[in-house]
Design a protein around this motif. Structure first.
Motif, short mmCIF file in Angstrom:
data_model
loop_
_atom_site.label_atom_id
_atom_site.label_comp_id
_atom_site.label_asym_id
_atom_site.label_seq_id
_atom_site.Cartn_x
_atom_site.Cartn_y
_atom_site.Cartn_z
N GLU A 14 8.56 4.74 2.14
CA GLU A 14 8.95 4.68 0.97
C GLU A 14 9.06 6.24 0.64
O GLU A 14 10.01 6.52 -0.50
CB GLU A 14 7.51 4.16 0.29
N LEU A 15 8.33 7.07 0.76
CA LEU A 15 8.70 8.52 0.38
C LEU A 15 9.88 9.22 1.04
O LEU A 15 10.29 10.29 0.63
CB LEU A 15 7.43 9.69 0.62
N ASN A 16 10.21 8.68 2.07
CA ASN A 16 11.36 9.31 3.15
C ASN A 16 11.01 10.48 3.65
O ASN A 16 11.92 11.36 3.65
CB ASN A 16 12.84 9.07 2.18
N VAL A 17 9.91 10.59 4.01
CA VAL A 17 9.47 11.75 4.77
C VAL A 17 8.98 11.32 6.38
O VAL A 17 8.49 10.25 6.44
CB VAL A 17 8.56 12.66 4.12
N GLN A 25 3.97 5.51 -5.79
CA GLN A 25 3.88 5.59 -6.96
C GLN A 25 3.12 6.66 -7.69
O GLN A 25 3.20 7.29 -8.35
CB GLN A 25 3.46 4.04 -7.37
N ARG A 26 1.83 6.62 -6.76
CA ARG A 26 0.75 7.54 -7.31
C ARG A 26 1.22 9.11 -6.97
O ARG A 26 0.49 10.02 -7.70
CB ARG A 26 -0.55 7.32 -6.87
N PHE A 27 1.66 9.32 -6.22
CA PHE A 27 1.91 10.73 -5.71
C PHE A 27 3.57 11.18 -5.70
O PHE A 27 3.68 12.24 -4.94
CB PHE A 27 1.45 11.07 -4.01
N LYS A 28 4.32 10.49 -6.07
CA LYS A 28 5.72 11.06 -6.02
C LYS A 28 6.22 12.08 -6.71
O LYS A 28 6.93 12.81 -6.35
CB LYS A 28 6.62 9.62 -6.50
N GLU A 29 5.40 12.55 -7.80
CA GLU A 29 5.67 13.83 -8.49
C GLU A 29 5.38 14.85 -7.79
O GLU A 29 5.74 16.16 -8.31
CB GLU A 29 4.99 13.54 -9.79
N HIS A 30 4.73 14.82 -6.61
CA HIS A 30 4.32 16.22 -5.94
C HIS A 30 5.29 16.50 -4.73
O HIS A 30 5.11 17.49 -4.12
CB HIS A 30 3.14 15.62 -5.16
N ASN A 31 6.42 15.90 -4.74
CA ASN A 31 7.64 16.22 -3.77
C ASN A 31 6.80 16.41 -2.33
O ASN A 31 7.03 17.60 -1.69
CB ASN A 31 8.36 17.34 -3.90
N VAL A 79 0.83 -1.27 0.01
CA VAL A 79 -0.03 -0.18 -0.06
C VAL A 79 0.77 1.13 -0.14
O VAL A 79 0.72 2.15 -0.86
CB VAL A 79 -0.97 -0.11 1.30
N GLY A 80 1.87 1.27 0.79
CA GLY A 80 2.85 2.29 0.92
C GLY A 80 3.46 2.61 -0.48
O GLY A 80 3.79 3.78 -0.92
N LYS A 81 4.06 1.59 -1.04
CA LYS A 81 4.42 1.81 -2.20
C LYS A 81 3.40 2.08 -3.47
O LYS A 81 4.09 2.95 -4.29
CB LYS A 81 5.13 0.17 -2.89
N ILE A 93 -6.75 21.21 8.80
CA ILE A 93 -5.59 21.51 9.44
C ILE A 93 -4.37 21.83 8.65
O ILE A 93 -3.66 22.65 9.11
CB ILE A 93 -5.15 20.10 10.46
N VAL A 94 -4.09 20.94 7.69
CA VAL A 94 -3.07 21.25 6.70
C VAL A 94 -3.27 22.85 6.42
O VAL A 94 -2.17 23.56 6.18
CB VAL A 94 -3.06 20.33 5.45
N GLU A 95 -4.21 23.20 6.01
CA GLU A 95 -4.64 24.42 5.51
C GLU A 95 -4.38 25.67 6.48
O GLU A 95 -3.91 26.69 6.36
CB GLU A 95 -5.99 24.67 4.65
N GLN A 96 -4.82 25.22 7.77
CA GLN A 96 -4.63 26.18 8.92
C GLN A 96 -3.10 26.39 9.14
O GLN A 96 -2.69 27.68 9.50
CB GLN A 96 -5.18 25.57 10.20
N ALA A 97 -2.44 25.43 8.63
CA ALA A 97 -1.14 25.62 8.86
C ALA A 97 -0.38 26.53 7.75
O ALA A 97 1.00 26.54 7.77
CB ALA A 97 -0.43 24.15 8.92
N GLY A 98 -0.93 26.65 6.90
CA GLY A 98 -0.54 27.54 5.47
C GLY A 98 0.39 26.52 4.71
O GLY A 98 1.08 26.73 3.83
N ALA A 99 -0.01 25.01 4.83
CA ALA A 99 0.49 24.03 3.85
C ALA A 99 -0.25 23.88 2.76
O ALA A 99 -1.36 24.19 2.84
CB ALA A 99 1.27 22.85 4.77
N GLU A 100 0.27 22.77 2.01
CA GLU A 100 -0.83 22.27 0.89
C GLU A 100 -0.94 20.95 0.93
O GLU A 100 -0.17 20.02 1.33
CB GLU A 100 0.24 22.72 -0.36
N VAL A 101 -2.15 20.60 0.60
CA VAL A 101 -2.67 19.05 0.54
C VAL A 101 -2.25 18.74 -0.97
O VAL A 101 -3.02 19.51 -1.85
CB VAL A 101 -4.28 18.99 0.78
N VAL A 102 -1.38 17.90 -0.96
CA VAL A 102 -1.18 17.37 -2.44
C VAL A 102 -2.11 16.38 -3.04
O VAL A 102 -2.24 15.84 -4.22
CB VAL A 102 0.33 17.24 -2.71
#
Lengths: 189, 189
Positions: free
Chosen positions: A71-74, A44-50, A38-40, A139-148
């Motif tokens: 898998e994403l190393n984050v 695969q599906r989201f890796k282009e979003h950094n 599942v992680g892989k 919550i992500v948006e409250q933090a000023g971050a982006e939901v990819v």
């Protein structure tokens, strides 16, 4: 995702037209090899979003979340659910209603762990009405971050969450989509 | 485990003589690479026991638990915590007191997932008074299965849990042992 679909077919228990029990590999007992796959797949599906952070919610989101983060190393962050809360300055809080349990929870994330500029992938085990995913996104948006994007292990596509999230502009990737649980059997979308 | 000890040194926050906050890599944000190393280390220490199940407790035990289960190639089961419970025939229930939160929880595991003959490795993030570990061990024994060991990420060795578990005959392996949190600093055992 065929491996997951097979697992749902073989081990999923239809409890009602609304409820699928998958506690042998996802919600109570967990299959670690399946979780790694599942992680892989999410990677695969989201890796282009950094992606810089994976965000999930306790408890069943943690296993697919940590495998995706590996898998994403984050880092993985898991939101905590609480019944009610003394307001505190150092956490983000959102109210989330559970239709299954018919109760509201507050979900919380420490302000330390999501920062402006973060690109956050939300991962969760189930998508039904979308309440948890919307709460995490706020919550992500409250933090000023982006939901990819939003990665879901099993979507109950006969409930409105997936459509509502897409209409709100989020990219939703569900590894298995269930069209119906009627007549005691699982029909895939 | 040096990697983990370094992480505790660098990121652990001493809140009092009793409380160490490690929410940047273990209890809220999680470091997936560190969790994988934790899983490998537990596997190294317990692999001669032919473990058939890893058992942990939500929520912070799930990440080290799933990584250990992946490495051992066996299922992970996580016990659920609940405030109080309608008695049901299909689950094992044990009462666990939390000194930190000063409340009792019931922890539950479905009877389906632990069977007589299973060799169960218990994994948890923290060991202090040993309440959770003892509760998990009693569930394993209720099921007629065997506890082959208890793997702990961080043991507060100045609290009695480790000693009590050893005296009760369990093999406890803690990856980091903390001798004291006095004077606002972490002293390792």
């Amino acid at each position: 995702m065929q491996l997951l679909q097979n697992k749902v077919k073989e081990e999923g228990i239809v409890l009602s037209n609304q409820v699928l029990k998958v506690d042998s590999f996802l919600n109570h007992q967990m299959d670690p090899v399946l979780m790694r796959e599942v992680g892989k797949e999410f990677t695969q599906r989201f890796k282009e979003h950094n992606v810089t952070r994976v965000l999930t919610i306790e408890s069943s989101g943690i296993a697919p979340g940590i495998m995706t983060a590996l898998e994403l190393n984050v880092p993985l962050i898991f939101a905590r659910k609480q019944k009610s809360l003394t307001l505190r300055e150092d956490i983000y809080v959102e109210k989330v209603y559970s239709f299954t349990k018919q109760e509201s929870n507050e979900i919380t994330v420490s302000k330390k762990f999501i920062n402006p500029g973060d690109k956050v992938l939300i991962v969760d085990d189930f998508l039904a009405n979308g309440e948890a995913a919307f709460g995490l996104a706020r919550i992500v948006e409250q933090a000023g971050a982006e939901v990819v994007g939003i990665g879901i292990v099993i979507e109950k596509a006969f409930q409105p969450g997936g459509r509502l999230l897409s209409e709100a502009g989020y990219r939703v990737e569900s590894l298995v989509r269930i069209a119906s649980l009627e007549d005691g059997k699982v029909t895939f979308a």
